[in-house]
Design an enzyme around this catalytic site. Structure first.
Site, PDB file in Angstrom:
ATOM      1  N   PHE A  28      41.201  37.923  25.144  1.00  0.00           N
ATOM      2  CA  PHE A  28      41.816  39.241  25.332  1.00  0.00           C
ATOM      3  C   PHE A  28      40.949  40.183  26.162  1.00  0.00           C
ATOM      4  CE2 PHE A  28      43.905  37.569  21.508  1.00  0.00           C
ATOM      5  CZ  PHE A  28      45.235  37.796  21.830  1.00  0.00           C
ATOM      6  N   LYS A  30      41.506  47.611  39.602  1.00  0.00           N
ATOM      7  CA  LYS A  30      41.034  48.719  38.780  1.00  0.00           C
ATOM      8  C   LYS A  30      39.552  48.856  39.057  1.00  0.00           C
ATOM      9  CE  LYS A  30      39.896  46.265  34.552  1.00  0.00           C
ATOM     10  NZ  LYS A  30      40.064  46.254  33.112  1.00  0.00           N
ATOM     11  N   THR A  89      51.474  31.928  38.886  1.00  0.00           N
ATOM     12  CA  THR A  89      52.931  31.827  38.908  1.00  0.00           C
ATOM     13  C   THR A  89      53.336  30.822  39.978  1.00  0.00           C
ATOM     14  OG1 THR A  89      53.073  34.122  38.226  1.00  0.00           O
ATOM     15  CG2 THR A  89      55.060  33.163  39.181  1.00  0.00           C
ATOM     16  N   GLY A 134      36.299  25.610  34.289  1.00  0.00           N
ATOM     17  CA  GLY A 134      36.763  26.852  34.928  1.00  0.00           C
ATOM     18  C   GLY A 134      35.720  27.944  34.820  1.00  0.00           C
ATOM     19  N   CYS A 185      46.810  38.970  34.962  1.00  0.00           N
ATOM     20  CA  CYS A 185      47.548  38.598  33.759  1.00  0.00           C
ATOM     21  C   CYS A 185      48.929  39.233  33.605  1.00  0.00           C
ATOM     22  CB  CYS A 185      46.732  38.948  32.525  1.00  0.00           C
ATOM     23  SG  CYS A 185      45.346  37.842  32.294  1.00  0.00           S
ATOM     24  N   LYS A 191      49.356  36.059  22.900  1.00  0.00           N
ATOM     25  CA  LYS A 191      48.690  36.502  24.136  1.00  0.00           C
ATOM     26  C   LYS A 191      49.716  37.042  25.124  1.00  0.00           C
ATOM     27  CE  LYS A 191      45.878  37.263  27.364  1.00  0.00           C
ATOM     28  NZ  LYS A 191      44.691  36.879  28.027  1.00  0.00           N
ATOM     29  N   LEU A 192      50.821  36.297  25.328  1.00  0.00           N
ATOM     30  CA  LEU A 192      51.866  36.776  26.239  1.00  0.00           C
ATOM     31  C   LEU A 192      52.431  38.102  25.737  1.00  0.00           C
ATOM     32  CD1 LEU A 192      54.098  33.684  27.200  1.00  0.00           C
ATOM     33  CD2 LEU A 192      52.182  34.673  28.426  1.00  0.00           C
ATOM     34  N   GLN A 211      51.522  40.749  35.227  1.00  0.00           N
ATOM     35  CA  GLN A 211      52.753  40.332  35.894  1.00  0.00           C
ATOM     36  C   GLN A 211      53.057  38.867  35.608  1.00  0.00           C
ATOM     37  OE1 GLN A 211      53.701  41.736  39.819  1.00  0.00           O
ATOM     38  NE2 GLN A 211      54.280  39.689  40.477  1.00  0.00           N
ATOM     39  N   ASN A 271      42.823  28.441  36.050  1.00  0.00           N
ATOM     40  CA  ASN A 271      43.871  29.414  36.370  1.00  0.00           C
ATOM     41  C   ASN A 271      45.269  28.806  36.241  1.00  0.00           C
ATOM     42  OD1 ASN A 271      42.619  27.955  38.404  1.00  0.00           O
ATOM     43  ND2 ASN A 271      43.429  29.245  40.027  1.00  0.00           N
TER      44      ASN A 271
HETATM   45  C1  UDX Z   1      41.982  33.382  33.533  1.00  0.00           C
HETATM   46  C2  UDX Z   1      42.807  32.465  32.634  1.00  0.00           C
HETATM   47  O1  UDX Z   1      42.281  31.208  32.635  1.00  0.00           O
HETATM   48  C3  UDX Z   1      44.234  32.538  33.020  1.00  0.00           C
HETATM   49  O2  UDX Z   1      45.037  31.729  32.254  1.00  0.00           O
HETATM   50  C4  UDX Z   1      44.604  33.936  32.763  1.00  0.00           C
HETATM   51  O3  UDX Z   1      45.968  34.101  32.761  1.00  0.00           O
HETATM   52  C5  UDX Z   1      43.906  34.773  33.783  1.00  0.00           C
HETATM   53  O4  UDX Z   1      42.554  34.674  33.577  1.00  0.00           O
HETATM   54  P1  UDX Z   1      40.524  33.405  35.543  1.00  0.00           P
HETATM   55  O5  UDX Z   1      39.281  32.990  34.864  1.00  0.00           O
HETATM   56  O6  UDX Z   1      40.691  34.859  35.829  1.00  0.00           O
HETATM   57  O7  UDX Z   1      41.771  32.892  34.729  1.00  0.00           O
HETATM   58  O8  UDX Z   1      40.822  32.549  36.823  1.00  0.00           O
HETATM   59  P2  UDX Z   1      39.884  32.165  37.988  1.00  0.00           P
HETATM   60  O9  UDX Z   1      38.876  33.232  38.192  1.00  0.00           O
HETATM   61  O10 UDX Z   1      40.776  31.751  39.099  1.00  0.00           O
HETATM   62  O11 UDX Z   1      39.091  30.899  37.430  1.00  0.00           O
HETATM   63  C6  UDX Z   1      39.593  29.637  37.240  1.00  0.00           C
HETATM   64  C7  UDX Z   1      38.554  28.623  37.739  1.00  0.00           C
HETATM   65  O12 UDX Z   1      38.958  27.307  37.378  1.00  0.00           O
HETATM   66  C8  UDX Z   1      38.354  28.614  39.248  1.00  0.00           C
HETATM   67  O13 UDX Z   1      37.017  28.849  39.551  1.00  0.00           O
HETATM   68  C9  UDX Z   1      38.794  27.211  39.668  1.00  0.00           C
HETATM   69  O14 UDX Z   1      38.040  26.680  40.731  1.00  0.00           O
HETATM   70  C10 UDX Z   1      38.567  26.428  38.398  1.00  0.00           C
HETATM   71  N1  UDX Z   1      39.339  25.181  38.303  1.00  0.00           N
HETATM   72  C11 UDX Z   1      40.676  25.183  38.456  1.00  0.00           C
HETATM   73  C12 UDX Z   1      38.676  23.992  38.000  1.00  0.00           C
HETATM   74  O15 UDX Z   1      37.454  23.976  37.867  1.00  0.00           O
HETATM   75  N2  UDX Z   1      39.410  22.849  37.848  1.00  0.00           N
HETATM   76  C13 UDX Z   1      40.736  22.809  38.009  1.00  0.00           C
HETATM   77  O16 UDX Z   1      41.343  21.744  37.871  1.00  0.00           O
HETATM   78  C14 UDX Z   1      41.391  24.020  38.336  1.00  0.00           C
HETATM   79  C1  UDX Z   2      44.516  42.688  30.737  1.00  0.00           C
HETATM   80  C2  UDX Z   2      44.500  42.901  29.204  1.00  0.00           C
HETATM   81  O1  UDX Z   2      44.043  44.232  28.910  1.00  0.00           O
HETATM   82  C3  UDX Z   2      43.629  41.881  28.548  1.00  0.00           C
HETATM   83  O2  UDX Z   2      43.664  42.046  27.144  1.00  0.00           O
HETATM   84  C4  UDX Z   2      44.136  40.511  28.932  1.00  0.00           C
HETATM   85  O3  UDX Z   2      43.334  39.534  28.351  1.00  0.00           O
HETATM   86  C5  UDX Z   2      44.155  40.349  30.435  1.00  0.00           C
HETATM   87  O4  UDX Z   2      44.943  41.370  31.012  1.00  0.00           O
HETATM   88  P1  UDX Z   2      42.936  43.272  32.778  1.00  0.00           P
HETATM   89  O5  UDX Z   2      44.055  42.797  33.639  1.00  0.00           O
HETATM   90  O6  UDX Z   2      41.565  42.753  33.073  1.00  0.00           O
HETATM   91  O7  UDX Z   2      43.221  42.924  31.248  1.00  0.00           O
HETATM   92  O8  UDX Z   2      42.836  44.857  32.867  1.00  0.00           O
HETATM   93  P2  UDX Z   2      43.460  46.121  32.115  1.00  0.00           P
HETATM   94  O9  UDX Z   2      42.339  47.068  31.853  1.00  0.00           O
HETATM   95  O10 UDX Z   2      44.320  45.770  30.989  1.00  0.00           O
HETATM   96  O11 UDX Z   2      44.329  46.789  33.279  1.00  0.00           O
HETATM   97  C6  UDX Z   2      45.470  46.164  33.846  1.00  0.00           C
HETATM   98  C7  UDX Z   2      46.096  47.083  34.868  1.00  0.00           C
HETATM   99  O12 UDX Z   2      46.732  48.177  34.236  1.00  0.00           O
HETATM  100  C8  UDX Z   2      45.123  47.683  35.869  1.00  0.00           C
HETATM  101  O13 UDX Z   2      45.694  47.636  37.156  1.00  0.00           O
HETATM  102  C9  UDX Z   2      44.960  49.098  35.390  1.00  0.00           C
HETATM  103  O14 UDX Z   2      44.590  49.978  36.404  1.00  0.00           O
HETATM  104  C10 UDX Z   2      46.327  49.392  34.836  1.00  0.00           C
HETATM  105  N1  UDX Z   2      46.360  50.455  33.829  1.00  0.00           N
HETATM  106  C11 UDX Z   2      45.737  50.285  32.626  1.00  0.00           C
HETATM  107  C12 UDX Z   2      47.051  51.617  34.088  1.00  0.00           C
HETATM  108  O15 UDX Z   2      47.625  51.789  35.165  1.00  0.00           O
HETATM  109  N2  UDX Z   2      47.089  52.592  33.126  1.00  0.00           N
HETATM  110  C13 UDX Z   2      46.475  52.459  31.919  1.00  0.00           C
HETATM  111  O16 UDX Z   2      46.575  53.383  31.090  1.00  0.00           O
HETATM  112  C14 UDX Z   2      45.774  51.274  31.658  1.00  0.00           C
END
Ligand code: UDX
Ligand code: UDX
Length: 472
Positions: A173, A346, A97, A12, A283, A227-228, A285, A94
């Site tokens: 994180f 963001k 949902t 990934g 993440c 994490k959740l 939602q 990934n």
């Molecule tokens: C991450 C975490 O892995 C996910 O659990 C978390 O909740 C959100 O952030 P993220 O790295 O942001 O995911 O996802 P994405 O950018 O979609 O990358 C996943 C990659 O895995 C994609 O490039 C996809 O092509 C790859 N993939 C997926 C594989 O190589 N093999 C598979 O079987 C499925």
């Molecule tokens: C989040 C968590 O912070 C990270 O720890 C986890 O691993 C993945 O999910 P990310 O989704 O990349 O990271 O961004 P984050 O900076 O947390 O912002 C999430 C959303 O909340 C954005 O849309 C941001 O604009 C919003 N946000 C954040 C607000 O509206 N107000 C704030 O005060 C902070």
């Protein structure tokens, strides 16, 4: 049992896998790190000699990749080969949902995780530590263990050289936009598992740059659930402050003053109290809905309903902003031009997953608006996928169906528009030349600032009506 890791494979190459492995390779020059992905285009982009073409935009990532790539950081589509060579395999695919079937709309779809585990089961050699990096429902490690265990037993039956596995949970994180800083100086690294040698081996990787006191060891299920829970707590703060923002608007209070006052209480703290258009990103939602699904599964209906409301409020905030724009523009936006400032979820990322802009734009398009969308990092193709329609649209102006186009600068977002709607806090929006912008807008004109990012007094002085989120 190996205690030292020579070779790492990460399945990934996304927003998590890519930056995380780049930092590990940068900090551990003696370890070979190979990031594999099914998506050949993505791998090609990670290998692009032009570092501005990396598939993930993240400040500072280009420098880290530039230092390590070709030395001990590799990007490849040869998944099985990389697994076979690895002592440790991260699964960072990934987990969207589910859109249909059991748990649709809430449960995470684990098909990619399962497929990855099966690939590891098949291709691994000798002893392999398998690490869940993806955010997963609590108890997923049991599924991975079962798949790997079956492979090991199968080998034994065919008297192949025995394969052995240890499974760890090591959730990431990092937040997008600050990923490099988050990885280089994390608040904590969490490792869940029950195999002391595997835990020590993974901890020794992070130990190259993270102080030992910040490496927390828990059992597998606590790590998965932490994490959740972390994401649910963070998202809950945003929905809480956004609910108060709406109340401030109704009463003459100012949400930034309220946030400052309550954030000064060290028990509450100042972070994650920025009112806005609601949280987006891959993440929050997804993870809350997953938590809701799991709580329902365990018969905890009240707990499920409690967390579900965090997501409900987030969706409400987005519809509220779209409705507010329509109301202020005399109850109709049909055939009116509206400039959108920002589309990413963001600032400092090109990611649009669950971006509040998507729902808000869709609401405005449904009302017949003509949107002029500016975002410095999001491509037109991505906007088209998110909005479910091509730019320009097929319907003639006045037909009631909205249209959109991507524009390159604020002047073109404002051209002929009745309103500008600021949705992403890109730094450039703090220093807009308001007199020049107002000159090309149709009067009376509005600035709707859902991030409190723009210079509201300068915009007012230039002749705009201004609405700022949470300001009564
Ligand atoms: C991450 C975490 O892995 C996910 O659990 C978390 O909740 C959100 O952030 P993220 O790295 O942001 O995911 O996802 P994405 O950018 O979609 O990358 C996943 C990659 O895995 C994609 O490039 C996809 O092509 C790859 N993939 C997926 C594989 O190589 N093999 C598979 O079987 C499925
Ligand atoms: C989040 C968590 O912070 C990270 O720890 C986890 O691993 C993945 O999910 P990310 O989704 O990349 O990271 O961004 P984050 O900076 O947390 O912002 C999430 C959303 O909340 C954005 O849309 C941001 O604009 C919003 N946000 C954040 C607000 O509206 N107000 C704030 O005060 C902070």
């Amino acid at each position: 049992m190996k205690n030292f890791i020579h070779s790492i494979c990460c399945i990934g190459a996304g927003y998590v896998g890519g930056p995380t492995m780049a930092v590990i390779a940068d900090r551990c020059p003696g370890v070979q790190v190979t990031v594999v992905d099914l998506n050949a285009e993505r791998i090609a982009a990670w290998n692009d000699p032009d570092l501005s073409k990396l598939p993930v935009y993240e400040p500072g990532l280009d420098a880290v990749v530039g230092r390590a790539r070709g030395r001990n950081l590799h990007f490849s589509t040869a998944v099985e080969e990389a697994i076979a060579a690895a002592d440790l395999v991260f699964i960072s695919v990934n987990t969207p949902t589910k859109t249909k079937g059991l748990g649709a709309g809430q449960a995470s779809d684990l098909k990619w995780v399962e497929a990855s585990a099966r690939k590891v089961a098949k291709a691994a050699r000798g002893h392999t530590i398998v690490v869940e990096k993806s955010t997963l429902p609590v108890r997923t490690a049991a599924v991975i263990q079962e798949i790997l265990g079956a492979a090991a037993a199968g080998d034994a039956a065919e008297s192949q050289p025995a394969k052995t596995f240890a499974v760890l949970s090591n959730p990431e994180f990092l937040a997008e936009g600050t990923a490099i800083g988050d990885l280089e100086d994390p608040d904590r690294v969490l490792i869940g598992g029950d195999d002391p040698a595997a835990i020590a081996a993974l901890a020794s990787i992070y130990g190259q740059w993270v102080p030992a006191a910040r490496i927390l060891i828990t059992n597998l299920w606590s790590s998965e659930l932490s994490k959740l829970t972390a994401n649910a707590f963070l998202a809950q703060r945003i929905s809480s402050i956004n609910s108060i923002a709406a109340f401030c608007e109704a009463t003459g209070a100012d949400v930034r003053e309220v946030a400052k006052a309550i954030g000064a209480d060290s028990r509450i703290g100042p972070k994650f109290l920025q009112a806005g258009p609601g949280f987006g990103g891959s993440c929050f939602q997804k993870d809350i809905l997953n938590l809701v699904y799991l709580c329902r599964h365990y018969g905890l209906e009240e707990v499920a309903a409690y967390w579900e409301q965090v997501v409900t409020l987030n969706t409400w905030q987005q519809h509220r902003i779209a409705r507010l724009v329509i109301t202020k523009l005399f109850g109709t936006v049909s055939s009116k031009r509206i400039g959108l400032l920002g589309f990413a979820f963001k600032a400092d990322t090109n990611d649009t997953r669950e971006s509040p802009a998507i729902r808000i734009c869709r609401d405005l398009l449904e009302e017949g608006a003509i949107l002029q969308i500016l975002d410095p990092k999001v491509s037109e193709g991505q906007m088209a996928r998110d909005l479910g329609q091509e730019p320009g649209g097929v319907s003639p102006p006045g037909s009631g169906d909205g249209q959109w186009q991507r524009v390159p600068d604020v002047q073109q977002a404002a051209a002929g528009a009745d309103a500008l709607l600021l949705l992403t806090e890109w730094e450039q929006f703090a220093t807009i030349d308001w007199p020049a912008v107002v000159a090309v807008m149709r009067q009376p004109a509005w600035l709707f600032d859902a991030r409190a990012k723009a210079d509201a007094s300068a915009a007012r002085a230039a002749g705009l009506n201004v609405w700022t989120v949470g300001e009564g």
